[in-house]
Design a protein around this motif. Sequence first.
Motif, short mmCIF file in Angstrom:
data_model
loop_
_atom_site.label_atom_id
_atom_site.label_comp_id
_atom_site.label_asym_id
_atom_site.label_seq_id
_atom_site.Cartn_x
_atom_site.Cartn_y
_atom_site.Cartn_z
N CYS A 56 90.67 31.16 -6.72
CA CYS A 56 91.70 30.26 -6.20
C CYS A 56 92.96 30.41 -7.05
N ARG A 57 94.11 30.58 -6.41
CA ARG A 57 95.32 30.92 -7.17
C ARG A 57 95.85 29.77 -8.01
N ASP A 58 95.61 28.51 -7.56
CA ASP A 58 96.17 27.39 -8.32
C ASP A 58 95.11 26.61 -9.09
N GLU A 59 93.95 27.23 -9.28
CA GLU A 59 92.88 26.56 -10.04
C GLU A 59 92.20 27.58 -10.93
N SER A 60 91.92 27.21 -12.18
CA SER A 60 91.20 28.11 -13.08
C SER A 60 90.03 27.38 -13.71
N ILE A 61 88.94 28.11 -13.89
CA ILE A 61 87.74 27.53 -14.50
C ILE A 61 87.86 27.65 -16.02
N LEU A 62 87.75 26.50 -16.71
CA LEU A 62 87.73 26.52 -18.18
C LEU A 62 86.35 26.93 -18.67
N GLY A 63 85.32 26.45 -17.97
CA GLY A 63 83.95 26.73 -18.38
C GLY A 63 82.99 25.74 -17.77
N TYR A 64 81.89 25.51 -18.48
CA TYR A 64 80.82 24.64 -17.98
C TYR A 64 80.36 23.73 -19.10
N GLN A 65 79.85 22.57 -18.72
CA GLN A 65 79.24 21.65 -19.67
C GLN A 65 77.85 21.28 -19.18
N LEU A 66 76.91 21.23 -20.11
CA LEU A 66 75.52 20.90 -19.79
C LEU A 66 75.10 19.73 -20.68
N PHE A 67 74.99 18.55 -20.08
CA PHE A 67 74.63 17.33 -20.80
C PHE A 67 73.14 17.08 -20.69
N GLU A 68 72.50 16.88 -21.81
CA GLU A 68 71.11 16.43 -21.83
C GLU A 68 71.14 14.91 -22.00
N ARG A 69 70.62 14.21 -20.99
CA ARG A 69 70.68 12.73 -21.00
C ARG A 69 69.28 12.14 -20.97
N SER A 70 69.16 10.97 -21.56
CA SER A 70 67.88 10.28 -21.57
C SER A 70 67.59 9.69 -20.18
N VAL A 71 66.32 9.58 -19.88
CA VAL A 71 65.86 8.93 -18.66
C VAL A 71 64.96 7.77 -19.08
N ASP A 72 65.11 6.63 -18.42
CA ASP A 72 64.32 5.41 -18.71
C ASP A 72 64.65 4.81 -20.07
N ARG A 73 65.72 5.27 -20.71
CA ARG A 73 66.22 4.64 -21.94
C ARG A 73 67.72 4.60 -21.81
N ASP A 74 68.34 3.47 -22.14
CA ASP A 74 69.79 3.41 -22.02
C ASP A 74 70.38 2.51 -23.08
N ARG A 75 71.70 2.54 -23.14
CA ARG A 75 72.41 1.74 -24.14
C ARG A 75 73.09 0.53 -23.49
N GLY A 76 72.51 0.05 -22.38
CA GLY A 76 73.05 -1.13 -21.72
C GLY A 76 73.90 -0.82 -20.52
N CYS A 77 74.72 0.23 -20.61
CA CYS A 77 75.61 0.56 -19.48
C CYS A 77 75.38 1.98 -18.97
N CYS A 78 74.77 2.83 -19.77
CA CYS A 78 74.61 4.23 -19.36
C CYS A 78 73.51 4.86 -20.22
N SER A 79 73.09 6.05 -19.80
CA SER A 79 72.04 6.74 -20.54
C SER A 79 72.58 7.31 -21.85
N TYR A 80 71.68 7.54 -22.80
CA TYR A 80 72.06 8.21 -24.04
C TYR A 80 72.36 9.68 -23.77
N VAL A 81 73.32 10.22 -24.50
CA VAL A 81 73.57 11.67 -24.48
C VAL A 81 72.81 12.26 -25.67
N ILE A 82 71.85 13.11 -25.39
CA ILE A 82 71.00 13.68 -26.43
C ILE A 82 71.64 14.94 -27.02
N SER A 83 72.24 15.75 -26.16
CA SER A 83 72.93 16.97 -26.62
C SER A 83 73.92 17.38 -25.54
N VAL A 84 74.89 18.20 -25.93
CA VAL A 84 75.84 18.78 -24.96
C VAL A 84 76.09 20.23 -25.35
N ARG A 85 76.04 21.10 -24.36
CA ARG A 85 76.37 22.52 -24.56
C ARG A 85 77.56 22.86 -23.67
#
Length: 215
Positions: A56-85
């Motif tokens: 696409c001429r007017d859009e460029s990809i910077l890259g990708y993000q891969l979030f590892e998130r907790s399931v069935d455990r949270d901090r009240g409003c959202c899941s914990y982020v365990i790692s990010v690549r």
Amino acid sequence: MNNQNNIFVLQVVSAKGWRYPCRQGQSSLLGYYSTLAKAQVALQAYVGTLANNEPCRDESILGYQLFERSVDRDRGCCSYVISVRSYTPDGTLLDESLTSNEDGVEFTGREPGDIRFHQGDIVEVLHRGYAELAIVQGTPPVKAHWAAMKQEYADWFMDDTDDCYLVFSLSEGATHRHSQCYDVFPPSKPVSKVLEARLRDKLTEMQTHFGYHQH
């Protein structure tokens, strides 16, 4: 940490618009996966499909993000982020932030070889819906720094938010931002000599007039 109660969330990060230094940033969901290996296979498959498409001429990809998130455990409003690549547009691993944001989990610094960018590098940074050119001033703390501070101050503590770069953008005055490592990418398109010179002047200005050190 990787267990059956975590899920991997893969997204592509792009920037829309022609002109540097600041463009609209966007993160688009690619999928949810039960293991890191499955997510990485999906990433490579997606990169492969793009190789056959007209960019696409007017859009460029910077890259990708891969979030590892907790399931069935949270901090009240959202899941914990365990790692990010983060990954480059061709699917190569760019960075790993492996300190969870769970309460009490300590960031103990990085090995020098795990720091991707250094002072004076020009980068493209995601921030609040924008992708903006910036120049690196400071890098994430190394393990030796953490150990020295821990020895001097028994209660010294760093968390996942300390795993970041200090960067300067081209806004006026003492502009600085502490950007998480997974939000910092190489520029997604060529940077003009004029813009590069302005960014280097900004680094000099901040070091000369605002007290940031030169390494």
